[in-house]
Design an enzyme around this catalytic site. Sequence first.
Site, short mmCIF file in Angstrom:
data_model
loop_
_atom_site.label_atom_id
_atom_site.label_comp_id
_atom_site.label_asym_id
_atom_site.label_seq_id
_atom_site.Cartn_x
_atom_site.Cartn_y
_atom_site.Cartn_z
N GLU A 1 0.88 -1.17 0.00
CA GLU A 1 0.00 0.00 0.00
C GLU A 1 0.91 1.21 0.00
O GLU A 1 1.70 1.40 0.93
CB GLU A 1 -0.89 -0.03 1.25
CG GLU A 1 -2.17 0.75 1.06
CD GLU A 1 -2.23 1.95 1.94
OE1 GLU A 1 -1.96 3.06 1.43
OE2 GLU A 1 -2.52 1.80 3.14
N CYS B 1 -1.60 8.93 3.98
CA CYS B 1 -1.51 8.59 2.54
C CYS B 1 -2.77 9.02 1.83
O CYS B 1 -2.76 9.29 0.64
CB CYS B 1 -1.27 7.11 2.30
SG CYS B 1 -1.36 6.06 3.71
#
Length: 1003
Positions: free
Chosen positions: A762, A796
């Site tokens: 990720e 993020c």
Amino acid sequence: MPADPSPLPPFSAPYAPDDAAIAARLLGAAKLGAAQEARIDRSARRLIEAIRANDDPLGGVEDMLREFALSTKEGLALMVLAEALLRVPDARTADEFIEDRLGQGDFVHHETKSSAFLVNASAWALGMSARVIQPGETPHGTIGRLTKRLGAPAVRAATRQAMRLMGSHFVLGETIEAALARAQPNSAHPPRYSFDMLGEGARTTEDATRYFKAYASAIEAIGRAADDRPLPGRPGISVKLSALHPRFEAVSHGRVMSELVPRLIDLAKRAKAFDLNFTVDAEEADRLELSLDVIAAAFGDASLAGWDGFGLAIQAYQKRAGDVIDYVDSLARGLNRRMMLRLVKGAYWDTEIKRAQERGLDGYPVFTRKAMTDLNYIACARKLLSLRPRIFPQFATHNALTVATILELTGESTGFEFQRLHGMGEALYAQLSEDRPDLAYRTYAPVGSHRDLLAYLVRRLLENGANSSFVALAADESVPVATLLRRPAEIIGAPDGARHPNIPLPRDLYGLQRMNSRGIEFGERAALHRLVSEIAATAAPAAASANATPADANASIAAARDGFKHWSRTPAEMRATILEKAADLLEQRAVPFIALLQREGGKTLDDALSEVREAIDYCRYYAAQGRKLFEDGGESMPGPTGESNVLKLRGRGVFVAISPWNFPLAIFLGQVTAALMAGNSVVAKPAEQTPLIAAEAIKLLHEAGVPASALLLAQGDGRIGADLTAHPDVAGVVFTGSTEVARAINRALAAKDGPIVPLIAETGGINAMIVDATALPEQVADDVVTSAFRSAGQRCSALRLLFLQDDVADRMIEMIAGAARELRIGDPSDPATHIGPVIDAEAKQRLDEHIARMKQAARVHFAGTAPEGNFVAPHIFELSDAGKLTEEVFGPVLHVVRYRADALGGVLQAIERSGYGLTLGIHSRIDDTIEDVVDRLQVGNIYVNRNMIGAVVGVQPFGGSGLSGTGPKAGGPHYLARFATEQTVTVNTAAAGGNAALMAGGE
Ligand SMILES: Cc1cc2nc3c(=O)[nH]c(=O)nc-3n(C[C@H](O)[C@H](O)[C@H](O)COP(=O)(O)OP(=O)(O)OC[C@H]3O[C@@H](n4cnc5c(N)ncnc54)[C@H](O)[C@@H]3O)c2cc1C
């Protein structure tokens, strides 16, 4: 002279107490005599009949609801159209919006039931518009015959006119002067008014100043126009505290007290000068204690002595309403002054329920059954009446049964008044004032432009269009009058009927599968103070273990290989139970973990709390998923008779889990628990910036029952990560971090000769938000500021690139920059801090360099200032082209790009071109636009009309595609399977003795 005030302790009452205990008390007190009940029936029935017989030439909310019930497509389409159309400046977007909305309802065949002018006019205009624009056609595309004849501008004008008409009915005037002129102060029996200046709450200091001035000049105008009747007969003004301060929130308590209290005193003094009624509106439950602090401080100011006009609104749907009345009464008693109290039921019910669920509270601050609200309203009314004359009760309701009950309780005709909203309850109050001219009535009259009004109107329609609402039921002729006369006490029956059976407690939101993690409401002072002092008293844990050497890394992998043998054979049920135990331990030790997240990770209080909750949710979610997926019997597959086919999932071996510093607990534990649940053993390498948090988390998992050999910790920087991933015995890697490192890991794995192992990565993103002209600026400002600047932009999912339609860009940027200016940056252990430090000096330096470059290359809209230390202030830069942002900037820096309404395609291309696909925000009221964007862009998490951070485990499974990651999504139903290997076992059950089961089946 007022008595010397003894300082009253601040208001305090349980935030969300048990419904049944309250019901027991209220049901016991609710009894009236048979004769009284009969009188209530008679007067309520008369009022209801008056409402139903009414067909006034204009028509009010009741008529609108009768015509376009909110449960119909037309009703919903109309509401969304009303909320946004008038703020859309450009024709193209307006046309698209109108087409989108009218396409959703069948306005053409809508037969007007009401002869009311307003309703007819709206239906006519909308019917006409809908006839012109057929679904699927755009005014600029295949233009129908009629459009050709009339032209899109005529259609737009008709629709806007219909919206204005709807709006104008509920606003007394666009300016206070116009409103006053309409209020007819010169008639023989002038009605009482309380004027309300419309608008959303302030987001910026400029907004707050503008609202202050609007209130001040309205007070002046109202005062000058008032006749010489004394209080309580004098006109009034209603003020919203959230309009007077840009951060009217519990955590900004100190600032609110020092900045807002003087403003409120100033306004109150002006109202006092004309002896007006000055009412502070009631807002959301989490602001109640703060509101009462502000009110107590202002009301107690010596300059207001001798004036009886100060007041506030109290919401009966709040469980604390009775306590608020007691508190306010003590306040008035202590100062030997009078107060005017408006009793309402409350306007934010749906928001309150959602907030409590999101926060994982133990209960709701509001009731979940309407009858409880009604019952409490009457209990509060009794209390208020008993406190006269110190308290002057003002009963604000449009419910005929509530009105009739109060009439019965009061007996006399003075010492209180009824209140209604302008444009509502007209028939009811017309009948009542005819029957009871001796009573006093006041109308709450919104003043403002149509733009502002429509958002207000929609709230009223929502509130009164709800299935449970009296106004909606009264408008529905099929509902018998007897149903409307059912007493709240009868509906509730017994205390255990006090809670709504279909609204689970916030902790039970996910049903039997798992418990919602427990949160804390910062609006509850006692809870916030407890948390802050417990954090302060928490001792720092011992220093983390030394960094692992390459030899240690090898040894860890070897130990984990051994550990795998035992752990992979531990039944899935037991692995799940251990994770649930870990969740419970985390919940019990939330405070030390919050303290550590603050100290080591620089997290603000709300970020640290959310992170602990996320970690808890991961444990429980993967436990629940794992129970289903890894069930020991496996999943039976269909097939021919005479054999059994079972598919099983099992662990792969040793997983290496590498996590980042920005979620040192949640991502760390999310990776580790998923791998463990799937039956793997794990070597976890946390970020070198946050070793202590990782060490404590590992300890906790061991304590919960994960064997030491199944879970090992390897502290260190990237080099140790590289050693671990390169090891030949690694069966899989789960990684969260930069795209660059993910690529390096991928290459290292590919370079090995052994089995090809999975990498679950990720990574980051250049996350965008698209905002068109139908969006609400205040909502956009809130969501942009949260998405771009919360956690100092170190998520993020954070917003990096904001695309604004150029027709509204200036106004939006101004509001976003103004809201950013209000953020407090500094020590994260102070609850008032919105933005803490960035993670380290290196991160700061990188961000400072980017900011310096942008200052040269872009237009600067906002450049905040930061204190000494690793702090980076929010910045807003405008780029001429999205392509100028080529990399993820991991901090509080927002880049804005304007786009033309006809160039949305270019925006989507730019987003695609970046190659990333993690999160995306869309703010628009046009469903077609939203669908097109969602369809076109392969982005992992798309958020519509909200902020784009804070994905909740099991609710918004998280993760992207392209440069943003491999998937599957963390906290989603497909995640665990990726950590596992599959095994199918086929047994020929007919091998020995033939197919006995088939033969035994009979004919
Ligand atoms: C003059 C005036 C001033 C006002 N000022 C304020 C203010 O300052 N702050 C504010 O919040 N509101 C204010 N209101 C709005 C007021 O709260 C609503 O008009 C009111 O809720 C409608 O009440 P009712 O008695 O007319 O309707 P009813 O239909 O009898 O009651 C509706 C009430 O029941 C509640 N309800 C619905 N379903 C449930 C459920 N399942 N469980 C529990 N409760 C439920 C609704 O939220 C609403 O509060 C004001 C209203 C008036 C008339």
